[in-house]
Design a protein around this motif. Sequence first.
Motif, PDB file in Angstrom:
ATOM      1  N   GLU A 165       0.816  -1.219   0.000  1.00 65.15           N
ATOM      2  CA  GLU A 165       0.000   0.000   0.000  1.00 65.15           C
ATOM      3  C   GLU A 165       0.849   1.268   0.000  1.00 65.15           C
ATOM      4  O   GLU A 165       0.364   2.337  -0.384  1.00 65.15           O
ATOM      5  CB  GLU A 165      -0.937   0.018   1.219  1.00 65.15           C
ATOM      6  N   HIS A 166       2.086   1.180   0.484  1.00 64.82           N
ATOM      7  CA  HIS A 166       2.999   2.343   0.541  1.00 64.82           C
ATOM      8  C   HIS A 166       4.372   1.890   0.052  1.00 64.82           C
ATOM      9  O   HIS A 166       5.324   1.815   0.834  1.00 64.82           O
ATOM     10  CB  HIS A 166       3.086   2.886   1.968  1.00 64.82           C
ATOM     11  N   THR A 171       7.493   0.599   6.727  1.00 72.01           N
ATOM     12  CA  THR A 171       6.467   0.741   7.759  1.00 72.01           C
ATOM     13  C   THR A 171       7.018   1.490   8.974  1.00 72.01           C
ATOM     14  O   THR A 171       6.248   1.974   9.801  1.00 72.01           O
ATOM     15  CB  THR A 171       5.899  -0.631   8.168  1.00 72.01           C
ATOM     16  N   LEU A 174       6.011   5.228   8.319  1.00 71.39           N
ATOM     17  CA  LEU A 174       4.600   5.591   8.353  1.00 71.39           C
ATOM     18  C   LEU A 174       4.230   6.139   9.728  1.00 71.39           C
ATOM     19  O   LEU A 174       4.793   5.730  10.741  1.00 71.39           O
ATOM     20  CB  LEU A 174       3.730   4.368   8.062  1.00 71.39           C
ATOM     21  N   ASP A 175       3.238   7.046   9.772  1.00 77.00           N
ATOM     22  CA  ASP A 175       2.759   7.468  11.079  1.00 77.00           C
ATOM     23  C   ASP A 175       1.916   6.328  11.660  1.00 77.00           C
ATOM     24  O   ASP A 175       1.475   5.431  10.935  1.00 77.00           O
ATOM     25  CB  ASP A 175       1.979   8.782  10.998  1.00 77.00           C
ATOM     26  N   GLU A 177      -1.089   5.880  12.701  1.00 80.15           N
ATOM     27  CA  GLU A 177      -2.430   5.630  12.171  1.00 80.15           C
ATOM     28  C   GLU A 177      -2.370   4.972  10.797  1.00 80.15           C
ATOM     29  O   GLU A 177      -3.141   4.065  10.488  1.00 80.15           O
ATOM     30  CB  GLU A 177      -3.222   6.947  12.107  1.00 80.15           C
ATOM     31  N   ALA A 178      -1.430   5.438   9.951  1.00 81.28           N
ATOM     32  CA  ALA A 178      -1.294   4.853   8.619  1.00 81.28           C
ATOM     33  C   ALA A 178      -0.831   3.404   8.711  1.00 81.28           C
ATOM     34  O   ALA A 178      -1.287   2.539   7.953  1.00 81.28           O
ATOM     35  CB  ALA A 178      -0.317   5.678   7.780  1.00 81.28           C
ATOM     36  N   LYS A 179       0.071   3.136   9.653  1.00 83.51           N
ATOM     37  CA  LYS A 179       0.538   1.756   9.826  1.00 83.51           C
ATOM     38  C   LYS A 179      -0.577   0.866  10.363  1.00 83.51           C
ATOM     39  O   LYS A 179      -0.789  -0.249   9.861  1.00 83.51           O
ATOM     40  CB  LYS A 179       1.745   1.710  10.757  1.00 83.51           C
ATOM     41  N   ASP A 180      -1.311   1.349  11.378  1.00 88.71           N
ATOM     42  CA  ASP A 180      -2.390   0.552  11.951  1.00 88.71           C
ATOM     43  C   ASP A 180      -3.415   0.154  10.889  1.00 88.71           C
ATOM     44  O   ASP A 180      -3.993  -0.932  10.926  1.00 88.71           O
ATOM     45  CB  ASP A 180      -3.115   1.341  13.046  1.00 88.71           C
ATOM     46  N   ALA A 181      -3.649   1.057   9.926  1.00 91.55           N
ATOM     47  CA  ALA A 181      -4.678   0.828   8.921  1.00 91.55           C
ATOM     48  C   ALA A 181      -4.358  -0.361   8.022  1.00 91.55           C
ATOM     49  O   ALA A 181      -5.269  -1.002   7.482  1.00 91.55           O
ATOM     50  CB  ALA A 181      -4.869   2.085   8.075  1.00 91.55           C
ATOM     51  N   ILE A 182      -3.067  -0.667   7.840  1.00 91.08           N
ATOM     52  CA  ILE A 182      -2.684  -1.734   6.906  1.00 91.08           C
ATOM     53  C   ILE A 182      -1.949  -2.890   7.571  1.00 91.08           C
ATOM     54  O   ILE A 182      -1.739  -3.924   6.950  1.00 91.08           O
ATOM     55  CB  ILE A 182      -1.796  -1.180   5.774  1.00 91.08           C
ATOM     56  N   SER A 183      -1.556  -2.729   8.825  1.00 89.98           N
ATOM     57  CA  SER A 183      -0.657  -3.720   9.433  1.00 89.98           C
ATOM     58  C   SER A 183      -1.361  -5.045   9.707  1.00 89.98           C
ATOM     59  O   SER A 183      -2.577  -5.114   9.896  1.00 89.98           O
ATOM     60  CB  SER A 183      -0.055  -3.179  10.739  1.00 89.98           C
TER      61      SER A 183
END
Length: 203
Positions: A165-166, A171, A174-175, A177-183
Amino acid sequence: MAEVLLASRNGKKLAEMERILSPLVPGVRVLGLDDVVAYAEPVEDQPDFAGNALLKARAGLAATGLPSLADDSGLCVDALNGMPGVLSARWAGPAKSDDANNALLLSQLSDVPDERRGAHFTCAVAVCHPDGRELVVEGRMDGRIIRETRGSGGFGYDVLFAAVEHPDLTTAELDPEAKDAISHRGRALRDIAPRVAELLGGS
């Protein structure tokens, strides 16, 4: 107030898990291993993530009587036939050094071309309730291993892993929140959190 044990003392992991669990399990008090009376923690000797997660959750429940959550996660590298896998935390030896693990992985992949550096993280999260109910879910994050460490966030192999995704960021860059969204852990926790709420008598 409902209490649940999260069988970990990894501060970064606790913070990551609490960020995701708190809004989904309102009013719950999440305790870590340092918040309860010390007990003999099991040796993580199971062949897969789900087995190790269940082992730790069962031990937490037996020692505290509290509904207990535990996770086991790791990095599975295609070119290494899925290793380090369950050995991820101690890939470079029993001292469990992130720096040593990352250095060893880079060395092992030094001659592997970019198109063959695929990998994924897997996380199994188990919950064990005093009434005997048990549940395990798994989450996955796909990506690739880059050729140098980058970033200061996260932990473990995050400094070497770029998720699909990035693809231009590790990872660890990533901030939260961005990490939590895809981890892998975020996905597993979002799956299990509503079920934890049900176990605790919530909505």
